[in-house]
Scaffold this active site. Structure first.
Site, mmCIF file in Angstrom:
data_model
loop_
_atom_site.group_PDB
_atom_site.id
_atom_site.type_symbol
_atom_site.label_atom_id
_atom_site.label_comp_id
_atom_site.label_asym_id
_atom_site.label_seq_id
_atom_site.Cartn_x
_atom_site.Cartn_y
_atom_site.Cartn_z
ATOM 1 C CD GLU A 58 -1.548 -2.841 1.539
ATOM 2 O OE1 GLU A 58 -2.247 -3.540 0.603
ATOM 3 O OE2 GLU A 58 -0.654 -2.233 1.873
ATOM 4 C CG HIS A 127 -9.877 -7.934 6.584
ATOM 5 N ND1 HIS A 127 -9.510 -9.306 6.989
ATOM 6 C CD2 HIS A 127 -9.131 -8.140 5.080
ATOM 7 C CE1 HIS A 127 -8.362 -9.765 6.427
ATOM 8 N NE2 HIS A 127 -8.139 -9.275 5.083
#
Length: 323
Positions: A58, A127
């Site tokens: 990321e 998540h």
């Protein structure tokens, strides 16, 4: 009927078709079609130069997006889930959010970062969190939270037109949400404006994202007991459209802020503070907050449900506040 997921895809397709500077990058956005099938079919339509699969880093691909934006491109970066965005927090906060200020306005960062947020899907603690309030704390960023099919379609183009970095938080539980709106008639939306989704007289429910629909369902249930609830969709967390919710609370004299995020230091606390500072003497009761429990989101369905605000929680808080 059009789903929230399809509206996001049409927004991407329209942006890619209208401006050759626009490209999409992220994990699994190409051949796989996106982790939530939002970009399905776009690789075949626009090719690998415009729909770019990235390594699982990321920090690297958000940094590449910042560089592309500085170079005149209009990148759309997709981060699979808000939890993973923390791996790019240095890029987002120390680079994207600061470069215009630190350069004295010489450099703009027209970067759009999309990410999935929220729980309710049994994806466990890594998540499922709602961290958009963290990003709303950072000057230099714009933070938006589309809660409807129309906003899912309209907000992307407005975000791409903004010279500053825009973070779009798409709640995972909304991807299947349906609407009959013709997407071809949807106009760009003002990213600064909250909206009243339901008129009411007795109290104001203030929310965003999936929790907005919890509030709308609660308002329906409250109506059967004679309580008229006004429902505000914040849409944007930075900047906050304070005038809309202050006007509403000034009319109803009671307010409840509903959010999946944790109570401590949340958006609800900021809104409660603004109401207390600006219209304290209009209140007939203290501002209430209905928030997610302060635990990592559990995997087990019954525990996850217990950790996230439900319709009954909002109804109970509203009944007590009005009662």
């Amino acid at each position: 009927m059009t789903t929230y997921r399809e509206a996001l895809r049409e927004g991407l397709r329209a942006a890619l078709a209208a401006d050759e500077r626009v490209f999409l990058m992220g994990e699994d956005v190409g051949r796989y079609g996106g982790s939530f099938a939002v970009s399905l079919g776009l690789l075949e339509e626009f090719g690998p130069g415009r729909i770019r699969d990235t390594p699982l880093s990321e920090s690297a691909f958000v940094g590449a997006g910042i560089g592309a934006a500085l170079g005149g491109m209009r990148p759309i970066v997709e981060i699979m889930t808000v939890n993973f965005s923390l791996l790019a927090l240095d890029q987002i906060m120390n680079n994207a959010a600061t470069l215009q200020h630190m350069s004295g306005g010489q450099f703009e960062v027209p970067l759009v970062i999309r990410m999935t947020t929220g729980g309710g899907r049994q994806l466990a603690a890594q998540h499922s969190h709602s961290l958009e309030g963290w990003y709303a704390h950072i000057p230099g960023l714009r933070v938006v939270t589309p809660a409807t099919v129309v906003d899912a379609r309209a907000m992307l183009q407005a975000a791409l037109d903004d010279p500053d970095p825009v973070l779009i938080f798409e709640h995972g539980a909304l991807f299947g949400l349906e609407d009959e709106t013709d997407l071809d008639t949807v106009a760009p939306v003002n990213l600064d404006s909250a909206v009243v989704r339901r008129d009411g007289e007795d109290l104001t429910l203030i929310s965003y994202g999936a929790a907005l629909h919890t509030c709308l369902a609660a308002a329906e249930q409250l109506a059967t007991t004679g309580i008229s609830a006004e429902v505000i969709d914040l849409r944007s967390l930075r900047p906050l459209d304070s005038s809309t919710f202050l006007e509403s609370v000034g009319k109803t004299h009671r307010a409840i802020v509903v959010e999946e995020a944790w109570r401590t230091g949340g958006i609800g606390a900021e809104i409660a503070a603004q109401i207390s500072e600006d219209i304290f003497w209009h209140l007939d009761a203290p501002v209430r907050r209905v928030c997610g429990l302060e635990v990592p989101i559990p995997y087990a369905k019954h525990l996850e449900t217990a950790a996230i605000p439900q319709v009954d929680d909002v109804v109970a808080a509203a009944t007590e506040l009005v009662g």
